[in-house]
Design a protein around this motif. Sequence first.
Motif, PDB file in Angstrom:
ATOM      1  N   ASP A 112       0.829  -1.202   0.000  1.00 35.72           N
ATOM      2  CA  ASP A 112       0.000   0.000   0.000  1.00 35.72           C
ATOM      3  C   ASP A 112       0.866   1.255   0.000  1.00 35.72           C
ATOM      4  OD1 ASP A 112      -2.621   1.200   0.056  1.00 35.72           O
ATOM      5  OD2 ASP A 112      -2.258   1.692   2.162  1.00 35.72           O
ATOM      6  N   ASP A 113       1.884   1.286   0.840  1.00 37.13           N
ATOM      7  CA  ASP A 113       2.789   2.442   0.881  1.00 37.13           C
ATOM      8  C   ASP A 113       3.495   2.649  -0.452  1.00 37.13           C
ATOM      9  OD1 ASP A 113       2.094   2.945   3.494  1.00 37.13           O
ATOM     10  OD2 ASP A 113       3.928   2.097   4.352  1.00 37.13           O
ATOM     11  N   ALA A 114       3.889   1.567  -1.106  1.00 42.91           N
ATOM     12  CA  ALA A 114       4.584   1.684  -2.387  1.00 42.91           C
ATOM     13  C   ALA A 114       3.682   2.306  -3.455  1.00 42.91           C
ATOM     14  CB  ALA A 114       5.096   0.316  -2.843  1.00 42.91           C
ATOM     15  N   PHE A 115       2.434   1.896  -3.500  1.00 51.87           N
ATOM     16  CA  PHE A 115       1.531   2.498  -4.483  1.00 51.87           C
ATOM     17  C   PHE A 115       1.390   4.001  -4.237  1.00 51.87           C
ATOM     18  CE2 PHE A 115      -0.248  -1.827  -5.407  1.00 51.87           C
ATOM     19  CZ  PHE A 115       0.037  -1.820  -6.759  1.00 51.87           C
ATOM     20  N   GLN A 116       1.340   4.407  -2.988  1.00 54.10           N
ATOM     21  CA  GLN A 116       1.171   5.827  -2.689  1.00 54.10           C
ATOM     22  C   GLN A 116       2.479   6.604  -2.823  1.00 54.10           C
ATOM     23  OE1 GLN A 116      -1.579   6.884   0.565  1.00 54.10           O
ATOM     24  NE2 GLN A 116      -1.878   4.676   0.786  1.00 54.10           N
ATOM     25  N   THR A 117       3.544   6.100  -2.228  1.00 52.80           N
ATOM     26  CA  THR A 117       4.813   6.825  -2.196  1.00 52.80           C
ATOM     27  C   THR A 117       5.555   6.746  -3.523  1.00 52.80           C
ATOM     28  OG1 THR A 117       5.017   6.403   0.170  1.00 52.80           O
ATOM     29  CG2 THR A 117       7.025   7.025  -0.993  1.00 52.80           C
ATOM     30  N   VAL A 118       5.666   5.569  -4.069  1.00 50.15           N
ATOM     31  CA  VAL A 118       6.455   5.352  -5.287  1.00 50.15           C
ATOM     32  C   VAL A 118       5.666   5.720  -6.536  1.00 50.15           C
ATOM     33  CG1 VAL A 118       7.688   3.634  -6.670  1.00 50.15           C
ATOM     34  CG2 VAL A 118       7.818   3.557  -4.154  1.00 50.15           C
ATOM     35  N   TYR A 119       4.419   5.257  -6.606  1.00 50.40           N
ATOM     36  CA  TYR A 119       3.614   5.445  -7.810  1.00 50.40           C
ATOM     37  C   TYR A 119       2.653   6.626  -7.740  1.00 50.40           C
ATOM     38  CZ  TYR A 119       5.404   0.866  -9.185  1.00 50.40           C
ATOM     39  OH  TYR A 119       6.216  -0.189  -9.521  1.00 50.40           O
ATOM     40  N   GLY A 120       2.686   7.391  -6.653  1.00 50.90           N
ATOM     41  CA  GLY A 120       1.942   8.639  -6.568  1.00 50.90           C
ATOM     42  C   GLY A 120       0.437   8.529  -6.466  1.00 50.90           C
ATOM     43  N   ARG A 121      -0.049   7.422  -5.920  1.00 42.87           N
ATOM     44  CA  ARG A 121      -1.492   7.272  -5.776  1.00 42.87           C
ATOM     45  C   ARG A 121      -1.993   8.046  -4.560  1.00 42.87           C
ATOM     46  NH1 ARG A 121      -0.640   6.027 -10.147  1.00 42.87           N
ATOM     47  NH2 ARG A 121      -1.776   4.565 -11.417  1.00 42.87           N
ATOM     48  N   ASP A 122      -3.229   8.566  -4.668  1.00 43.57           N
ATOM     49  CA  ASP A 122      -3.873   9.246  -3.556  1.00 43.57           C
ATOM     50  C   ASP A 122      -4.276   8.233  -2.492  1.00 43.57           C
ATOM     51  OD1 ASP A 122      -3.724  11.753  -4.750  1.00 43.57           O
ATOM     52  OD2 ASP A 122      -5.640  11.484  -5.787  1.00 43.57           O
ATOM     53  N   GLU A 123      -4.655   8.745  -1.332  1.00 43.59           N
ATOM     54  CA  GLU A 123      -5.047   7.879  -0.225  1.00 43.59           C
ATOM     55  C   GLU A 123      -6.259   7.012  -0.553  1.00 43.59           C
ATOM     56  OE1 GLU A 123      -6.674   8.574   4.231  1.00 43.59           O
ATOM     57  OE2 GLU A 123      -4.909   9.735   3.648  1.00 43.59           O
ATOM     58  N   ASP A 124      -7.113   7.466  -1.470  1.00 45.36           N
ATOM     59  CA  ASP A 124      -8.323   6.716  -1.800  1.00 45.36           C
ATOM     60  C   ASP A 124      -8.233   5.975  -3.135  1.00 45.36           C
ATOM     61  OD1 ASP A 124      -8.332   8.951  -3.396  1.00 45.36           O
ATOM     62  OD2 ASP A 124     -10.462   9.385  -3.120  1.00 45.36           O
ATOM     63  N   TYR A 125      -7.017   5.629  -3.549  1.00 40.84           N
ATOM     64  CA  TYR A 125      -6.878   4.905  -4.821  1.00 40.84           C
ATOM     65  C   TYR A 125      -7.503   3.509  -4.710  1.00 40.84           C
ATOM     66  CZ  TYR A 125      -3.133   1.812  -3.144  1.00 40.84           C
ATOM     67  OH  TYR A 125      -2.423   0.850  -2.466  1.00 40.84           O
TER      68      TYR A 125
END
Length: 132
Positions: A112-125
Motif C-alpha cells: 500500500d505504501d509503495a503504491f502511494q509513495t512510489v507510484y503517486g497514488r492518492d489515499e483513496d486509490y
Amino acid sequence: MTRFEAATTRERRKLFADAVVAHRNRGSAFLTVEADYDPDVDGEDAPAPWIQFADRTFNMDVTDDELEKLKGMLSSYPEFRIDQLESPETAEGTNVRITARSDANRLAAFTDDAFQTVYGRDEDYRAWVVAV
C-alpha cells in the motif's frame, strides 16, 4: 478470498494481507496487485502500476524518479532490501526485486505504501488483486 478490489487504506491492507495468505496457502507462483490507471499520474502511454510478490520477493517496474522514492521509502522497512536492479536497454526504467521476509500484514503495508509513495497514488486509490 472472495473479494478482489478495495479503495480505502484499511480495506486495501486487509485485501493485500488476505492475498498474501492465499498465495502462501495455495503455493501459487506469485500474486499480482494493480492500482487503477490514473492518467494524471501515469501519463497517456504508461500502464497502470503493478506489484508482484513471490517467494519472499517483491517485483516491480519503476522509472528513475520512482526508484529514488522507493529507496527512500525502504528506510521505513529496514527488514526489506533491494536485491536486484535490472535496466534492459530496450526498456524505459528498472525492474526491482526486493527481499521481504515478514508477515502478511507488514507485506500488505509495504504494498500500500509503495503504491502511494512510489507510484503517486492518492489515499483513496483503488487496487485490484489480479492474480493469486
